[in-house]
Motif scaffolding. Structure first.
Motif, PDB file in Angstrom:
ATOM      1  N   GLU A 198      17.536  23.069 -14.711  1.00 40.06           N
ATOM      2  CA  GLU A 198      16.266  23.591 -14.949  1.00 40.06           C
ATOM      3  C   GLU A 198      15.149  22.503 -15.397  1.00 40.06           C
ATOM      4  O   GLU A 198      14.107  22.502 -15.665  1.00 40.06           O
ATOM      5  CB  GLU A 198      16.178  24.793 -16.034  1.00 40.06           C
ATOM      6  CG  GLU A 198      16.791  25.952 -15.403  1.00 40.06           C
ATOM      7  CD  GLU A 198      16.911  27.121 -16.291  1.00 40.06           C
ATOM      8  OE1 GLU A 198      17.009  26.587 -17.665  1.00 40.06           O
ATOM      9  OE2 GLU A 198      16.970  28.123 -16.192  1.00 40.06           O
ATOM     10  N   ARG A 228      15.956  20.645 -18.344  1.00 37.76           N
ATOM     11  CA  ARG A 228      16.013  20.477 -19.985  1.00 37.76           C
ATOM     12  C   ARG A 228      16.802  19.560 -20.247  1.00 37.76           C
ATOM     13  O   ARG A 228      18.051  19.294 -19.800  1.00 37.76           O
ATOM     14  CB  ARG A 228      16.256  21.945 -20.431  1.00 37.76           C
ATOM     15  CG  ARG A 228      15.729  22.127 -21.731  1.00 37.76           C
ATOM     16  CD  ARG A 228      16.214  23.792 -22.294  1.00 37.76           C
ATOM     17  NE  ARG A 228      17.715  24.088 -21.765  1.00 37.76           N
ATOM     18  CZ  ARG A 228      18.496  23.698 -22.670  1.00 37.76           C
ATOM     19  NH1 ARG A 228      18.450  23.285 -23.807  1.00 37.76           N
ATOM     20  NH2 ARG A 228      19.825  24.160 -22.117  1.00 37.76           N
ATOM     21  N   SER A 270      25.695  23.512 -22.288  1.00 38.30           N
ATOM     22  CA  SER A 270      24.725  22.649 -22.683  1.00 38.30           C
ATOM     23  C   SER A 270      24.728  22.936 -24.644  1.00 38.30           C
ATOM     24  O   SER A 270      23.933  22.438 -25.189  1.00 38.30           O
ATOM     25  CB  SER A 270      23.290  22.846 -22.176  1.00 38.30           C
ATOM     26  OG  SER A 270      22.827  24.186 -22.260  1.00 38.30           O
ATOM     27  N   ALA A 271      25.094  24.077 -24.892  1.00 43.57           N
ATOM     28  CA  ALA A 271      25.322  24.481 -26.390  1.00 43.57           C
ATOM     29  C   ALA A 271      26.645  23.632 -26.818  1.00 43.57           C
ATOM     30  O   ALA A 271      26.830  23.646 -28.110  1.00 43.57           O
ATOM     31  CB  ALA A 271      25.296  25.634 -26.623  1.00 43.57           C
ATOM     32  N   SER A 329      26.378  19.817 -29.919  1.00 38.78           N
ATOM     33  CA  SER A 329      25.040  19.689 -29.099  1.00 38.78           C
ATOM     34  C   SER A 329      23.784  19.295 -30.106  1.00 38.78           C
ATOM     35  O   SER A 329      23.703  20.054 -31.150  1.00 38.78           O
ATOM     36  CB  SER A 329      24.756  21.184 -28.437  1.00 38.78           C
ATOM     37  OG  SER A 329      23.695  21.057 -27.877  1.00 38.78           O
ATOM     38  N   MET A 377      20.256  22.855 -38.048  1.00 34.68           N
ATOM     39  CA  MET A 377      19.427  24.008 -38.552  1.00 34.68           C
ATOM     40  C   MET A 377      18.043  23.522 -39.213  1.00 34.68           C
ATOM     41  O   MET A 377      17.211  24.509 -39.566  1.00 34.68           O
ATOM     42  CB  MET A 377      20.247  24.631 -39.511  1.00 34.68           C
ATOM     43  CG  MET A 377      21.514  25.538 -38.967  1.00 34.68           C
ATOM     44  SD  MET A 377      21.411  26.436 -37.518  1.00 34.68           S
ATOM     45  CE  MET A 377      22.171  25.609 -36.261  1.00 34.68           C
ATOM     46  N   ALA A 394      10.479  20.724 -34.254  1.00 32.17           N
ATOM     47  CA  ALA A 394       9.659  19.909 -33.518  1.00 32.17           C
ATOM     48  C   ALA A 394       8.499  19.503 -33.753  1.00 32.17           C
ATOM     49  O   ALA A 394       7.920  18.302 -33.562  1.00 32.17           O
ATOM     50  CB  ALA A 394       9.704  20.696 -32.240  1.00 32.17           C
ATOM     51  N   LEU A 439      25.197  29.818 -35.643  1.00 28.42           N
ATOM     52  CA  LEU A 439      24.234  29.649 -34.624  1.00 28.42           C
ATOM     53  C   LEU A 439      24.390  28.030 -33.983  1.00 28.42           C
ATOM     54  O   LEU A 439      24.589  27.121 -34.690  1.00 28.42           O
ATOM     55  CB  LEU A 439      22.906  29.538 -35.033  1.00 28.42           C
ATOM     56  CG  LEU A 439      21.610  29.307 -34.164  1.00 28.42           C
ATOM     57  CD1 LEU A 439      21.631  30.243 -32.993  1.00 28.42           C
ATOM     58  CD2 LEU A 439      20.469  29.174 -34.671  1.00 28.42           C
ATOM     59  N   ARG A 440      24.671  28.094 -32.307  1.00 27.69           N
ATOM     60  CA  ARG A 440      24.491  26.655 -32.178  1.00 27.69           C
ATOM     61  C   ARG A 440      23.293  26.344 -31.365  1.00 27.69           C
ATOM     62  O   ARG A 440      22.837  27.353 -30.558  1.00 27.69           O
ATOM     63  CB  ARG A 440      25.733  26.529 -31.264  1.00 27.69           C
ATOM     64  CG  ARG A 440      27.090  26.535 -31.773  1.00 27.69           C
ATOM     65  CD  ARG A 440      28.238  26.240 -30.594  1.00 27.69           C
ATOM     66  NE  ARG A 440      28.318  25.022 -30.136  1.00 27.69           N
ATOM     67  CZ  ARG A 440      28.830  23.796 -30.827  1.00 27.69           C
ATOM     68  NH1 ARG A 440      29.105  23.991 -32.163  1.00 27.69           N
ATOM     69  NH2 ARG A 440      28.772  22.663 -30.253  1.00 27.69           N
ATOM     70  N   VAL A 441      22.827  25.153 -31.522  1.00 29.33           N
ATOM     71  CA  VAL A 441      21.619  24.905 -30.509  1.00 29.33           C
ATOM     72  C   VAL A 441      21.948  24.482 -29.364  1.00 29.33           C
ATOM     73  O   VAL A 441      23.131  24.110 -29.016  1.00 29.33           O
ATOM     74  CB  VAL A 441      20.849  23.727 -31.419  1.00 29.33           C
ATOM     75  CG1 VAL A 441      20.438  24.318 -32.516  1.00 29.33           C
ATOM     76  CG2 VAL A 441      21.576  22.505 -31.280  1.00 29.33           C
ATOM     77  N   GLY A 442      20.901  24.247 -28.223  1.00 24.02           N
ATOM     78  CA  GLY A 442      21.052  23.457 -27.050  1.00 24.02           C
ATOM     79  C   GLY A 442      21.366  24.647 -25.817  1.00 24.02           C
ATOM     80  O   GLY A 442      21.548  24.096 -24.572  1.00 24.02           O
ATOM     81  N   ALA A 443      21.738  25.817 -26.297  1.00 21.28           N
ATOM     82  CA  ALA A 443      21.777  26.707 -24.922  1.00 21.28           C
ATOM     83  C   ALA A 443      20.381  26.811 -24.267  1.00 21.28           C
ATOM     84  O   ALA A 443      19.392  26.760 -24.801  1.00 21.28           O
ATOM     85  CB  ALA A 443      22.098  28.134 -25.395  1.00 21.28           C
ATOM     86  N   PRO A 444      20.181  27.193 -22.993  1.00 20.42           N
ATOM     87  CA  PRO A 444      19.261  27.293 -22.160  1.00 20.42           C
ATOM     88  C   PRO A 444      18.243  28.350 -22.663  1.00 20.42           C
ATOM     89  O   PRO A 444      17.114  28.463 -22.543  1.00 20.42           O
ATOM     90  CB  PRO A 444      19.616  27.422 -20.617  1.00 20.42           C
ATOM     91  CG  PRO A 444      20.920  26.936 -20.656  1.00 20.42           C
ATOM     92  CD  PRO A 444      21.616  27.286 -22.029  1.00 20.42           C
ATOM     93  N   ARG A 445      19.031  29.537 -23.003  1.00 19.36           N
ATOM     94  CA  ARG A 445      18.282  30.630 -23.383  1.00 19.36           C
ATOM     95  C   ARG A 445      18.925  31.512 -24.380  1.00 19.36           C
ATOM     96  O   ARG A 445      20.331  31.471 -24.476  1.00 19.36           O
ATOM     97  CB  ARG A 445      18.239  31.857 -22.212  1.00 19.36           C
ATOM     98  CG  ARG A 445      16.771  31.540 -21.574  1.00 19.36           C
ATOM     99  CD  ARG A 445      16.946  32.385 -20.041  1.00 19.36           C
ATOM    100  NE  ARG A 445      17.854  31.676 -19.211  1.00 19.36           N
ATOM    101  CZ  ARG A 445      17.879  30.504 -18.613  1.00 19.36           C
ATOM    102  NH1 ARG A 445      16.660  29.975 -18.493  1.00 19.36           N
ATOM    103  NH2 ARG A 445      18.854  30.121 -17.733  1.00 19.36           N
ATOM    104  N   LEU A 484      12.627  24.653 -33.034  1.00 17.73           N
ATOM    105  CA  LEU A 484      13.286  23.892 -31.942  1.00 17.73           C
ATOM    106  C   LEU A 484      12.434  23.970 -30.753  1.00 17.73           C
ATOM    107  O   LEU A 484      12.619  23.239 -29.747  1.00 17.73           O
ATOM    108  CB  LEU A 484      14.855  24.190 -31.775  1.00 17.73           C
ATOM    109  CG  LEU A 484      15.530  23.426 -32.857  1.00 17.73           C
ATOM    110  CD1 LEU A 484      16.914  23.859 -32.474  1.00 17.73           C
ATOM    111  CD2 LEU A 484      15.541  22.007 -32.537  1.00 17.73           C
ATOM    112  N   GLU A 544      22.940  32.478 -24.546  1.00 16.47           N
ATOM    113  CA  GLU A 544      23.807  32.960 -25.783  1.00 16.47           C
ATOM    114  C   GLU A 544      23.263  34.096 -26.559  1.00 16.47           C
ATOM    115  O   GLU A 544      21.999  34.172 -26.764  1.00 16.47           O
ATOM    116  CB  GLU A 544      23.838  31.761 -26.773  1.00 16.47           C
ATOM    117  CG  GLU A 544      24.637  30.488 -26.072  1.00 16.47           C
ATOM    118  CD  GLU A 544      25.550  29.874 -27.198  1.00 16.47           C
ATOM    119  OE1 GLU A 544      25.329  29.880 -28.658  1.00 16.47           O
ATOM    120  OE2 GLU A 544      26.563  29.096 -26.904  1.00 16.47           O
TER     121      GLU A 544
END
Ligand code: FES
Ligand code: FES
Ligand SMILES: [Fe+2]
Lengths: 372, 335
Positions: free
Chosen positions: A52, A54, A91-92, A112, A130, A134, B104-110, B133, B188
């Motif tokens: 996509e 990203r 990607s996570a 990630s 956490m 941005a 929580l993990r960051v970086g997933a598309p949705r 983010l 996720e």
């Protein structure tokens, strides 16, 4: 012994805050053709884009045996496959496939990092994800604005990132280091004004009724082909935490109000600089020169980029030599001059951020215990 | 994993208590040492010498100077939530540092975040991180009635159109299947709420064959189908044998009698400790996550770090019987 101890506001090599945004690459460098490997603040990262579009930054070391994921390949809509034994991650950073077994070890994952694409750069947050916000990305809006044109490059500097910040916060060095392009003696003769808040430091220098040095004379003539005579020159250096410096520079026909708000009789550029620490002795220095006149001219864009590139090559040579001298003279300290005021405020803000993180880390042991 | 984690108890003082919704109290605590928290964490509170309760942390100060927890008064409470709802500023109590079982993990598309009732306490701060983010997320909040749903105003303010409410007494019951119909393989999904809601999601998730690692909820490990009981352990081709007690693993028993076995994680994840079961009198109680369900059903191999053997008579809850006559036996085959 090499002194790389990262403490004190005049430290020769400064530590870096981790809970901060750093540039990991230009927008076009992070793509689906090749997984980019970059080390930011001692963290090796593998950077790529999802189908996509990203951008993603994973730890560049597989969970299994630490093979660099950047040597692997892209799989699925958002994942990578380790080149060694084929583990796949999304990607996570979660492992989604283990070739030799039916199930997946739920502990198998790589970090990630928070990533944001903005101002033509890919920004990453090497610290606690956490806390990433941005809204804290430095303002470099000229990079993506219709009212500005320009381009830049990357310098792979063999020096601590703080030496680059020092260099940009005090421009009296132009008189000596860049004498053939932008240097002139009025730089050292004029006064500076330094202001600061929690996250920014600003150094302002005005020079009135002077001769334009070669770089600026050329720029004036690009806009005013018949230009002759004296100019007023300004340099407004703005530092933003943790390592971005945007410099509002320009000259205007002397006495036309260039220093008081009317820049119509002058030329204005912005030197955009953002420096990412690689490790204690290396940094990636991303810069661009943006202008707000003759936006249509690709020739001027290229000439300015190459001109500034030549100037910055002089800085790079000095910074590398300075870092080497630091290593070779471990018993010698840094001393300060009054011209260092801007740089010293920068060092103080950074040192505060680093110390705040150290206290936090020291008492954070319980929570990380529990993460098992 | 909270298992094996050492709990650090400390005294904390109540800074404030207010009603966040009907039956839900929002309590701010300050520890004698900083309480660093992160989304998904909970703290344990000692209500009485023999009563400990876990409460999700809603949010905490970056410098650890306070944490806010949410507590629902349970109609069936044996005293825990009643005690918490009676706290007054200045009261002292004993708490652990925030513990993390639900990161929580960051970086997933949705992302989809699903909170049911008081479950919003855990989900609230996750949504906040994703918002900061600029992640692509949807927050779904299910409740009985608006007055029973905490933080509605701030959730609306912070998440605007990304927030979807589903309020039972307004006739707006969540369509779980419909919701999962929109979830793709790289989404996720984090959930916290009543067991019935989470079960419905889990079933629909499996039915849609979505990747299990992407469905996140607070887990307390695979505790097995049988209560731990003692059983006899033999080793093929060896004279050595021993009895594995209920509070000991096979791996520990092997080490005790001097049989060298390979292992790594000791929590049923890596599969390095797998040994062939040569002979079995009883059933294997697989407690690992290494083998697939199909592999588990054949009973030919087991992860000796966590899995056990049960005599068929003893299913969970029936209470372990301790007599040698019903004792199960297992013979392991080391190559
Ligand atoms: S090192 Fe990556 S799969 Fe083995
Ligand atoms: S040691 Fe890892 S599964 Fe048993
Ligand atoms: Fe320079």
């Amino acid at each position: 012994m090499t002194d790389l101890s990262p403490s004190g506001a005049t430290a020769k090599n400064m530590a870096y805050p981790l809970n901060a945004w750093y540039v990991a690459g230009w927008d076009h460098e992070v793509n689906r053709k090749k997984i980019l490997s970059r080390k930011i603040a001692d963290r090796p990262m593998a950077l790529y884009r999802t189908e996509e579009g990203r951008p993603v930054a994973l730890t560049d070391a597989c969970w299994h045996r630490l093979a660099p994921l950047s040597m692997g390949s892209l799989v699925g809509p958002d994942g990578v496959q380790c080149p060694y034994h084929g583990l796949q991650y999304n990607s996570a950073g979660r492992c989604t496939f283990m070739p030799a077994q039916k199930t997946i070890n739920p502990s198998a994952m790589v970090n990630s990092f928070p990533v944001v694409e903005r101002h033509r750069f890919i920004w990453v947050w090497p610290g606690d994800p956490m806390l990433a916000d941005a809204a804290l990305i430095p303002d470099m809006h000229q990079m993506g604005s219709d009212e500005w044109a320009g381009d830049g490059k990357t310098i792979d500097v063999r020096a601590n990132y703080q030496l680059v910040l020092d260099n940009l916060m005090d421009l009296t060095h132009e008189e000596f280091l860049h004498s053939s392009s932008i240097g002139q003696k009025e730089l050292s003769e004029s006064d500076i004004e330094v202001t600061h808040d929690d996250r920014t430091v600003t150094v302002t220098r005005f020079m009135e009724n002077i001769d334009a040095p070669p770089f600026w004379l050329k720029n004036m003539r690009d806009k005013f082909p018949d230009f002759e005579g004296k100019v007023d020159r300004w340099q407004i250096i703005e530092f933003q935490m943790p390592s971005t410096i945007c410099i509002d520079v320009g000259v205007a026909k002397a006495g036309t109000g260039g220093l008081t708000g009317d820049r119509s009789q002058g030329v204005n550029g912005y030197v955009m600089n953002t420096i990412s620490p690689v490790d204690q002795a290396n940094a990636m220095y991303y810069w661009a020169f943006m202008r707000n006149y003759r936006l249509e001219s690709q020739r001027i864009t290229t000439e300015l980029r190459d001109g500034v590139h030549g100037v910055f090559a002089e800085d790079e040579e000095m910074l590398t030599a300075q870092q080497q001298a630091i290593v070779d003279n471990p018993d010698h300290e840094f001393y300060n001059l009054n011209i260092d005021a801007g740089g010293m405020w920068v060092r103080r803000l950074i040192q505060r951020a680093v110390e705040a993180e150290r206290t936090m880390l020291a008492s954070d042991a319980d929570l990380s215990d529990a993460k098992g | 994993m909270s298992q094996g984690t050492q709990l650090h108890w400390q005294r904390a003082v109540v800074k404030s208590r207010r009603a966040a919704a009907d039956e839900i109290a929002e309590i701010v605590l300050a520890g004698e040492r900083p309480l660093f928290t992160e989304p998904g964490a909970h703290i344990d509170v000692r209500i009485a010498p023999d009563m400990v309760r876990s409460y999700s942390v809603v949010e905490g100060a970056v410098d650890g100077s306070w944490v806010k927890i949410g507590v629902r008064r349970s109609p069936t409470s044996r005293g825990g939530s009643r005690f918490m709802h009676a706290l007054e500023p200045g009261d002292h109590l004993e708490v652990t540092s925030p513990l993390q079982n639900f990161p929580l993990r960051v970086g997933a598309p949705r992302y989809v975040l699903l909170a049911g009732g008081v479950g919003i306490t855990a989900i609230h701060s996750m949504a906040r991180v994703l918002k900061r983010l600029g992640a692509d997320y949807q927050l779904i909040f299910v409740g009985r009635s608006r007055p029973a749903m905490a933080f509605l105003d701030e959730l609306h303010r912070e998440h605007g159109p990304r927030l979807r409410l589903s309020v039972d007494d307004e006739g707006d019951v969540l369509d779980v299947k419909g919701l999962l119909g929109q979830v793709d393989h790289s989404t996720e999904f984090y959930m916290c709420g009543p067991i019935r809601l989470m079960d419905a999601v889990r079933r629909a998730w499996i039915e849609r064959e979505l990747p299990m690692p992407n469905l996140r909820y607070e887990t307390f490990g695979n505790s097995g189908w049988f209560d731990p009981e003692e059983f006899e352990l033999r080793i093929r081709g060896s004279e050595r044998h021993t009895v594995v007690s209920p509070d000991e693993s096979i791996l520990e028993a092997l080490e005790r009698v001097g049989v060298e076995a390979m292992y790594d994680c000791r929590k049923g994840e890596c599969g390095l400790c797998v040994v062939k079961a040569e002979q079995l009198n009883g059933v294997i109680d697989h407690r690992d996550v290494f083998f697939s369900e199909a592999e588990k059903s054949t009973d030919t191999k087991l992860c000796v770090c966590v899995s056990r053997v049960a005599s068929c008579a003893n299913s969970a809850g029936a209470g372990a019987e301790d007599s040698a006559s019903t004792r199960a036996t297992l013979t392991l085959d080391f190559p």
